[in-house]
Design a protein around this motif. Structure first.
Motif, PDB file in Angstrom:
ATOM      1  N   GLU A  91      12.674 -14.281  -3.201  1.00  0.00           N
ATOM      2  CA  GLU A  91      12.019 -15.598  -3.281  1.00  0.00           C
ATOM      3  C   GLU A  91      11.124 -15.824  -2.074  1.00  0.00           C
ATOM      4  O   GLU A  91      10.213 -16.631  -2.096  1.00  0.00           O
ATOM      5  CB  GLU A  91      13.080 -16.714  -3.264  1.00  0.00           C
ATOM      6  N   THR A  92      11.456 -15.137  -0.973  1.00  0.00           N
ATOM      7  CA  THR A  92      10.666 -15.304   0.249  1.00  0.00           C
ATOM      8  C   THR A  92      10.620 -13.991   1.020  1.00  0.00           C
ATOM      9  O   THR A  92      11.553 -13.180   0.927  1.00  0.00           O
ATOM     10  CB  THR A  92      11.260 -16.443   1.128  1.00  0.00           C
ATOM     11  N   ILE A  93       9.513 -13.804   1.753  1.00  0.00           N
ATOM     12  CA  ILE A  93       9.346 -12.600   2.577  1.00  0.00           C
ATOM     13  C   ILE A  93       9.502 -13.038   4.032  1.00  0.00           C
ATOM     14  O   ILE A  93       8.844 -13.984   4.465  1.00  0.00           O
ATOM     15  CB  ILE A  93       7.941 -11.991   2.344  1.00  0.00           C
ATOM     16  N   ASP A  94      10.369 -12.361   4.777  1.00  0.00           N
ATOM     17  CA  ASP A  94      10.577 -12.758   6.181  1.00  0.00           C
ATOM     18  C   ASP A  94       9.284 -12.639   6.979  1.00  0.00           C
ATOM     19  O   ASP A  94       8.916 -13.541   7.718  1.00  0.00           O
ATOM     20  CB  ASP A  94      11.664 -11.887   6.828  1.00  0.00           C
ATOM     21  N   LEU A  95       8.635 -11.485   6.826  1.00  0.00           N
ATOM     22  CA  LEU A  95       7.413 -11.248   7.616  1.00  0.00           C
ATOM     23  C   LEU A  95       6.346 -10.597   6.737  1.00  0.00           C
ATOM     24  O   LEU A  95       6.505  -9.456   6.297  1.00  0.00           O
ATOM     25  CB  LEU A  95       7.726 -10.326   8.811  1.00  0.00           C
ATOM     26  N   GLN A  96       5.301 -11.344   6.460  1.00  0.00           N
ATOM     27  CA  GLN A  96       4.137 -10.777   5.780  1.00  0.00           C
ATOM     28  C   GLN A  96       3.150 -10.357   6.866  1.00  0.00           C
ATOM     29  O   GLN A  96       3.083 -11.002   7.930  1.00  0.00           O
ATOM     30  CB  GLN A  96       3.525 -11.831   4.843  1.00  0.00           C
ATOM     31  N   GLN A  97       2.403  -9.269   6.650  1.00  0.00           N
ATOM     32  CA  GLN A  97       1.464  -8.805   7.686  1.00  0.00           C
ATOM     33  C   GLN A  97       0.125  -8.432   7.047  1.00  0.00           C
ATOM     34  O   GLN A  97       0.076  -7.981   5.893  1.00  0.00           O
ATOM     35  CB  GLN A  97       2.028  -7.563   8.399  1.00  0.00           C
ATOM     36  N   PHE A  98      -0.929  -8.590   7.811  1.00  0.00           N
ATOM     37  CA  PHE A  98      -2.229  -8.062   7.401  1.00  0.00           C
ATOM     38  C   PHE A  98      -2.239  -6.571   7.726  1.00  0.00           C
ATOM     39  O   PHE A  98      -1.938  -6.176   8.857  1.00  0.00           O
ATOM     40  CB  PHE A  98      -3.353  -8.766   8.156  1.00  0.00           C
ATOM     41  N   HIS A  99      -2.609  -5.744   6.744  1.00  0.00           N
ATOM     42  CA  HIS A  99      -2.471  -4.282   6.917  1.00  0.00           C
ATOM     43  C   HIS A  99      -3.635  -3.660   7.689  1.00  0.00           C
ATOM     44  O   HIS A  99      -3.561  -2.491   8.096  1.00  0.00           O
ATOM     45  CB  HIS A  99      -2.302  -3.609   5.540  1.00  0.00           C
TER      46      HIS A  99
ATOM     47  N   GLY B   1       0.794  -1.234   0.000  1.00  0.00           N
ATOM     48  CA  GLY B   1       0.000   0.000   0.000  1.00  0.00           C
ATOM     49  C   GLY B   1       0.824   1.280   0.000  1.00  0.00           C
ATOM     50  O   GLY B   1       0.275   2.355  -0.255  1.00  0.00           O
ATOM     51  N   TYR B   2       2.112   1.208   0.281  1.00  0.00           N
ATOM     52  CA  TYR B   2       2.935   2.419   0.275  1.00  0.00           C
ATOM     53  C   TYR B   2       3.375   2.691  -1.159  1.00  0.00           C
ATOM     54  O   TYR B   2       4.405   2.193  -1.635  1.00  0.00           O
ATOM     55  CB  TYR B   2       4.149   2.269   1.202  1.00  0.00           C
ATOM     56  N   GLY B   3       2.534   3.450  -1.856  1.00  0.00           N
ATOM     57  CA  GLY B   3       2.834   3.787  -3.247  1.00  0.00           C
ATOM     58  C   GLY B   3       2.602   2.632  -4.190  1.00  0.00           C
ATOM     59  O   GLY B   3       3.295   2.522  -5.205  1.00  0.00           O
ATOM     60  N   LYS B   4       1.626   1.756  -3.883  1.00  0.00           N
ATOM     61  CA  LYS B   4       1.278   0.619  -4.753  1.00  0.00           C
ATOM     62  C   LYS B   4       2.524  -0.155  -5.175  1.00  0.00           C
ATOM     63  O   LYS B   4       2.746  -0.411  -6.368  1.00  0.00           O
ATOM     64  CB  LYS B   4       0.519   1.091  -5.987  1.00  0.00           C
ATOM     65  N   GLY B   5       3.370  -0.474  -4.211  1.00  0.00           N
ATOM     66  CA  GLY B   5       4.565  -1.267  -4.508  1.00  0.00           C
ATOM     67  C   GLY B   5       5.844  -0.453  -4.597  1.00  0.00           C
ATOM     68  O   GLY B   5       6.940  -1.003  -4.596  1.00  0.00           O
TER      69      GLY B   5
ATOM     70  N   THR C 120       6.567  -6.778   5.123  1.00  0.00           N
ATOM     71  CA  THR C 120       5.659  -6.018   4.257  1.00  0.00           C
ATOM     72  C   THR C 120       4.221  -6.334   4.662  1.00  0.00           C
ATOM     73  O   THR C 120       3.990  -6.999   5.686  1.00  0.00           O
ATOM     74  CB  THR C 120       5.960  -6.262   2.762  1.00  0.00           C
ATOM     75  N   LYS C 121       3.255  -5.812   3.911  1.00  0.00           N
ATOM     76  CA  LYS C 121       1.854  -5.985   4.321  1.00  0.00           C
ATOM     77  C   LYS C 121       0.951  -6.206   3.104  1.00  0.00           C
ATOM     78  O   LYS C 121       1.202  -5.654   2.028  1.00  0.00           O
ATOM     79  CB  LYS C 121       1.334  -4.750   5.074  1.00  0.00           C
ATOM     80  N   ILE C 122      -0.100  -6.978   3.349  1.00  0.00           N
ATOM     81  CA  ILE C 122      -1.120  -7.215   2.319  1.00  0.00           C
ATOM     82  C   ILE C 122      -2.209  -6.159   2.506  1.00  0.00           C
ATOM     83  O   ILE C 122      -2.752  -6.029   3.608  1.00  0.00           O
ATOM     84  CB  ILE C 122      -1.771  -8.602   2.500  1.00  0.00           C
ATOM     85  N   PRO C 123      -2.536  -5.411   1.437  1.00  0.00           N
ATOM     86  CA  PRO C 123      -3.616  -4.425   1.603  1.00  0.00           C
ATOM     87  C   PRO C 123      -4.959  -5.146   1.703  1.00  0.00           C
ATOM     88  O   PRO C 123      -5.109  -6.251   1.168  1.00  0.00           O
ATOM     89  CB  PRO C 123      -3.542  -3.623   0.295  1.00  0.00           C
ATOM     90  N   PRO C 124      -5.946  -4.550   2.348  1.00  0.00           N
ATOM     91  CA  PRO C 124      -7.267  -5.177   2.336  1.00  0.00           C
ATOM     92  C   PRO C 124      -7.858  -5.119   0.921  1.00  0.00           C
ATOM     93  O   PRO C 124      -7.608  -4.157   0.201  1.00  0.00           O
ATOM     94  CB  PRO C 124      -8.079  -4.296   3.298  1.00  0.00           C
TER      95      PRO C 124
END
Ligand SMILES: NC(=O)c1ccc[n+]([C@@H]2O[C@H](COP(=O)([O-])OP(=O)(O)OC[C@H]3O[C@@H](n4cnc5c(N)ncnc54)[C@H](OP(=O)(O)O)[C@@H]3O)[C@@H](O)[C@H]2O)c1
Length: 323
Positions: A120-128, A54-58, A80-84
């Motif tokens: 190849e992998t994200i250390d920490l994905q988060q719900f935004h 969500g910070y500048g659409k990538g 990073t985070k997944i936008p709703p």
């Protein structure tokens, strides 16, 4: 730089991490300056970076991807985070899981983030955004475990909505979540009530975000402060909020120890709490990076000042403008 254990992940992360929203969304950002600031942070031992699709659409993710390429020999942790799906911040009690995080959306936005980051992998994905009444729904749990099994993410976290630190407690008990990101600073002390004790019990990492209350706790705002119309802060620091924020910050000014600045006192307050795994100041300017990293010296604040700052807790309710 001092390092702290990041909950059950076992990572050792810098206690001063890096918030990457401003550089890809706020007005007056300068990409070259932001990249220089990031390099200075890495050289100073910062190894934890918080971004979001969500910070500048990538855009912020791409800036982080380039930073990682420039420092191939450093272990830099990427959050990073997944936008709703409905692209509405924050979520509201009446939103359903399928409005915000259906399984296909969780998967496809993780893939978009991997591409932006060049990883190849994200250390920490988060719900935004998050609603705790989604805790028991298996759809998100299955999608998260699938991403972990496929190696696309290492861990999953939740970033809780502004001024709702307890809107996640049942979710933390599901066992699928390794970290929680929450507003915690001199004003916002409410995470100490129930969230931090639960994180301690479950060994969940805590990311203290918005350490300067979006700028109020830098001590630089006055009643005349304005922001360009296209900057989100123009709709956040509405007169009601600006007036109250400046008044609360002004009350802190007599407490600042000699030789210290308000931003320094604000960060040292957060670092004095061992329940915090890392704090992520937003910073675009090299001098801000240098000054903020300098607060990580293991010294925190004198006990009497901490006791005094506890009195400046300011509990706020989400409103139409609080976002
Ligand atoms: N829902 C969510 O998940 C969510 C929401 C908000 C924020 N976040 C995360 O938390 C991070 C931090 O929050 P934030 O950036 O919104 O607010 P913040 O960290 O409270 O404040 C950032 C502001 O403080 C200024 N600043 C930084 N260091 C300073 C210093 N030493 N002296 C004076 N000013 C200083 C920055 O200036 P410059 O930028 O000009 O250097 C910027 O204007 C974000 O970047 C983002 O990663 C997540």
């Amino acid at each position: 730089m001092e390092y702290r254990r990041f909950g059950r992940t076992g990572w050792q992360v810098s206690e001063i991490g890096y918030g990457m929203w401003g550089m890809a969304g706020w007005t007056n950002s300068d990409d070259a300056q932001s990249e220089r600031s990031l390099d200075i942070a890495v050289e100073g031992g910062c190894n934890f970076f918080d971004t979001a699709w969500g910070y500048g659409k990538g855009k912020s993710e791409q800036i982080l991807g380039r930073l990682i390429k420039r420092h191939p020999n450093q272990r830099l942790y990427v959050a990073t985070k997944i936008p709703p799906k409905n692209m509405k911040w924050p979520s509201k009690r009446e939103y359903k899981l399928e409005d915000c995080f259906p399984a296909d959306h969780i998967i496809s936005y993780t893939e978009k983030s991997l591409k932006n980051l060049g990883l190849e992998t994200i250390d920490l994905q988060q719900f935004h955004v998050w609603e705790d009444n989604w805790a028991e729904q298996e759809e998100w749990q299955r999608a998260v475990e699938k991403l972990k099994t496929e190696g696309k993410i290492q861990h999953m976290g939740v970033s809780v909505n502004r001024w709702e630190p307890e809107n996640v407690l049942n979710t933390l008990r599901t066992g699928h979540i390794s970290s929680v990101q929450v507003i915690y600073n001199i004003f916002d002390q409410a995470p100490e009530d129930a969230l931090f004790p639960l994180c301690r019990e479950l060994d969940i990492a805590t990311i203290a975000r918005v350490p300067f209350d979006e700028g109020t706790l830098t001590g630089t705002f006055t009643l005349e402060t304005t922001f360009p119309k296209e900057d989100w802060r123009s709709t956040y620091f509405v007169p009601e909020n600006l007036q109250a924020s400046v008044a609360h910050a002004d009350r802190l000014k007599p407490l600042i120890p000699e030789g210290m600045t308000m931003p320094e006192m604000a960060l040292r307050f957060i670092l004095s709490n061992p329940d915090v795994s890392t704090t992520i100041p937003g910073m675009r300017k090299p001098q801000h990076v240098q000054s903020n990293l300098g607060t990580s010296d293991g010294e925190g604040l004198p006990q009497d000042l901490l006791v005094e700052l506890k009195q400046h807790r300011w509990d706020r309710e989400p409103t139409a403008w609080s976002q």
